[in-house]
Design an enzyme around this catalytic site. Structure first.
Site, PDB file in Angstrom:
ATOM      1  N   ASP A  26      43.771  42.621   2.548  1.00 63.57           N
ATOM      2  CA  ASP A  26      43.793  41.572   1.517  1.00 63.57           C
ATOM      3  C   ASP A  26      44.003  42.222   0.151  1.00 63.57           C
ATOM      4  OD1 ASP A  26      42.823  38.485   1.091  1.00 63.57           O
ATOM      5  OD2 ASP A  26      42.250  39.748  -0.599  1.00 63.57           O
TER       6      ASP A  26
ATOM      7  N   GLU B 217      47.186  38.147   2.461  1.00 68.37           N
ATOM      8  CA  GLU B 217      46.171  38.476   3.462  1.00 68.37           C
ATOM      9  C   GLU B 217      46.724  38.408   4.884  1.00 68.37           C
ATOM     10  OE1 GLU B 217      42.907  35.745   3.181  1.00 68.37           O
ATOM     11  OE2 GLU B 217      42.050  36.397   5.081  1.00 68.37           O
TER      12      GLU B 217
HETATM   13  N1  DCP Z   1      44.818  31.414  -4.900  1.00 63.58           N
HETATM   14  C1  DCP Z   1      45.005  30.195  -5.550  1.00 63.58           C
HETATM   15  N2  DCP Z   1      44.040  29.219  -5.469  1.00 63.58           N
HETATM   16  C2  DCP Z   1      42.909  29.431  -4.757  1.00 63.58           C
HETATM   17  C3  DCP Z   1      42.711  30.648  -4.078  1.00 63.58           C
HETATM   18  C4  DCP Z   1      43.692  31.634  -4.179  1.00 63.58           C
HETATM   19  O1  DCP Z   1      46.027  29.998  -6.208  1.00 63.58           O
HETATM   20  N3  DCP Z   1      41.980  28.468  -4.685  1.00 63.58           N
HETATM   21  C5  DCP Z   1      45.845  32.466  -5.044  1.00 63.58           C
HETATM   22  C6  DCP Z   1      45.527  33.372  -6.214  1.00 63.58           C
HETATM   23  C7  DCP Z   1      45.042  34.650  -5.615  1.00 63.58           C
HETATM   24  C8  DCP Z   1      45.723  34.667  -4.270  1.00 63.58           C
HETATM   25  O2  DCP Z   1      45.904  33.297  -3.887  1.00 63.58           O
HETATM   26  O3  DCP Z   1      45.384  35.768  -6.426  1.00 63.58           O
HETATM   27  C9  DCP Z   1      44.939  35.406  -3.204  1.00 63.58           C
HETATM   28  O4  DCP Z   1      43.677  34.789  -2.984  1.00 63.58           O
HETATM   29  P1  DCP Z   1      42.387  35.628  -2.688  1.00 63.58           P
HETATM   30  O5  DCP Z   1      41.353  34.698  -2.223  1.00 63.58           O
HETATM   31  O6  DCP Z   1      42.719  36.797  -1.810  1.00 63.58           O
HETATM   32  O7  DCP Z   1      41.889  36.152  -4.128  1.00 63.58           O
HETATM   33  P2  DCP Z   1      42.404  37.373  -4.993  1.00 63.58           P
HETATM   34  O8  DCP Z   1      43.382  38.235  -4.264  1.00 63.58           O
HETATM   35  O9  DCP Z   1      42.887  36.864  -6.311  1.00 63.58           O
HETATM   36  O10 DCP Z   1      41.064  38.177  -5.282  1.00 63.58           O
HETATM   37  P3  DCP Z   1      40.267  39.136  -4.270  1.00 63.58           P
HETATM   38  O11 DCP Z   1      40.344  40.490  -4.890  1.00 63.58           O
HETATM   39  O12 DCP Z   1      38.878  38.606  -4.242  1.00 63.58           O
HETATM   40  O13 DCP Z   1      40.945  39.056  -2.940  1.00 63.58           O
HETATM   41 MG    MG Z   2      43.010  38.812  -2.305  1.00 62.39          MG
HETATM   42 MG    MG Z   3      43.411  36.501   0.175  1.00 61.96          MG
END
Ligand code: DCP
Ligand code: MG
Ligand code: MG
Length: 350
Positions: free
Chosen positions: A10, A106
């Site tokens: 991820d 992911e």
């Molecule tokens: N995303 C989105 N809306 C959400 C959840 C996620 O637009 N409700 C998008 C933005 C994130 C991406 O999907 O950057 C990936 O989601 P992740 O849950 O993997 O979160 P991140 O990668 O941003 O952070 P982490 O480091 O916790 O994985």
């Molecule tokens: Mg992420």
């Molecule tokens: Mg993710």
């Protein structure tokens, strides 16, 4: 039974990290990606500097700014994220055909067939290759099933790496919080906490019957998961049944003119997320409207053409019936359930 080798990968603060890569002056500062309208927008995600202030993905922008006034807001540029996503999925596929994409950033990989080196070595290689080819970091978890691989990838984020081998596993995971179990969301967590169940160890104390009584069909899974047992396969061709994008507003709208740009935003994001092949396999399109009074309505129609106008027409049709204050709007598509085999992609990254 042969022990499997599963990797969960991820990306870290994905959208925000891409923005930081492309504008290094942002490094070290709190950054949020989302609508830059501080009154109506919602954040997609934010970097770890922003998370120190309590800012989170899916948080309304005005709340994020209250928690962290110096937060730098950036509008999402989905094309860049999709490009980075394609690069990482191409790397995954160099190692195995058994790649199950969960979202843009992911995936699960089954690398059981690689026998000349440890799965932990393979995971490190993938992590380094992703960094080299995209300039971005991701976190990896390695274990013998999906549940533990995913937990591993989340344990040491960002740029995390964690191996959870099978020996004495149910002992070693005793102190893990229940919310680390796939499928245990906010509501189930709260329910468990009310019953004094906070950790995997607490779940291990319950009988299967207790868990069935309290959590229904999920009970037997919880019984297994809390002991580190998970029989789910990595499913590379897993069919997606639908795809939808929605936006919640921090103030309500009741004028069609004001709702239209949001509808367009949802449509655009959905169009970007759709795969070339997927867009040919859409059966129905739908619109979701949630009103200020929390009543919800959807309208669905057989797909003729995947155009914004078709979604707009559908929206207008439904909104005319109840032209009241709206708090959420969404667009979505449903796919044919049995897709022709030859049209299936080796892997579908959401
Ligand atoms: N995303 C989105 N809306 C959400 C959840 C996620 O637009 N409700 C998008 C933005 C994130 C991406 O999907 O950057 C990936 O989601 P992740 O849950 O993997 O979160 P991140 O990668 O941003 O952070 P982490 O480091 O916790 O994985
Ligand atoms: Mg992420
Ligand atoms: Mg993710």
């Amino acid at each position: 039974m042969k022990v499997k080798k599963i990797i969960h990968f991820d990306m870290d603060y994905f959208y925000a990290q891409v923005e930081q890569r492309d504008n290094p002056s942002l490094i070290g500062k709190p950054v949020g990606v989302g609508s830059d309208n501080p009154r109506r927008g919602v954040l997609c995600t934010c970097n770890y500097e922003a998370r120190k202030f309590g800012v989170k993905g899916a948080m309304p922008t005005f709340i994020a700014l209250k928690k962290c006034p110096q937060l730098i807001l950036i509008k999402p540029a989905f094309k860049k994220y999709k490009e980075a996503s394609e690069t990482i999925f191409n790397i995954f596929k160099q190692y195995t055909n058994l790649v199950q994409g969960i979202s843009l950033d992911e995936a699960y990989l089954d690398v059981s067939h690689i026998t000349d080196r440890y799965a932990s070595r393979v995971a490190k290689e993938i992590q380094e290759k992703v960094k080299r080819e995209t300039g971005l970091t991701g976190s990896v978890g390695v274990s013998y099933n999906k549940l533990l691989a995913k937990i591993g990838s989340e344990m040491n984020k960002p740029y995390g790496y964690c191996v959870l081998p099978p020996d004495r596993i149910s002992e070693r995971i005793k102190n893990f919080p229940v919310e680390w179990i796939s499928g245990v969301g906010k509501v189930t967590t709260e329910k468990m906490h009310r019953q004094g169940i906070k950790t995997f160890g607490d779940l291990q104390m319950k009988t299967k019957l207790d868990l069935i009584n309290d959590f229904g069909n999920f009970g037997p899974k919880l019984f297994n998961y809390s002991r580190g047992i998970d029989h789910r396969e990595v499913e590379p061709h897993r069919e997606r049944k639908s795809l939808s994008v929605e936006r919640t507003f921090s103030e309500n709208y009741y004028e069609e003119k004001k709702l239209e740009p949001w509808l367009r935003e949802c449509f655009n994001e959905m169009a970007l997320r759709l795969d070339v092949f997927d867009s040919k396999l859409i059966k129905n399109i739908f619109i979701k409207i949630k009103y200020a009074d929390f009543s919800q309505t959807t309208i669905e129609r057989a797909m003729s053409e995947f155009t914004f106008e078709n979604f707009l027409n559908l929206f207008q049709e439904r909104f005319q019936v109840k032209p009241e204050a709206v708090r959420l709007i969404g667009t979505g598509v449903k796919f044919y359930s049995h897709r022709p085999k030859q049209l299936m992609l080796p892997c579908v990254a959401t």
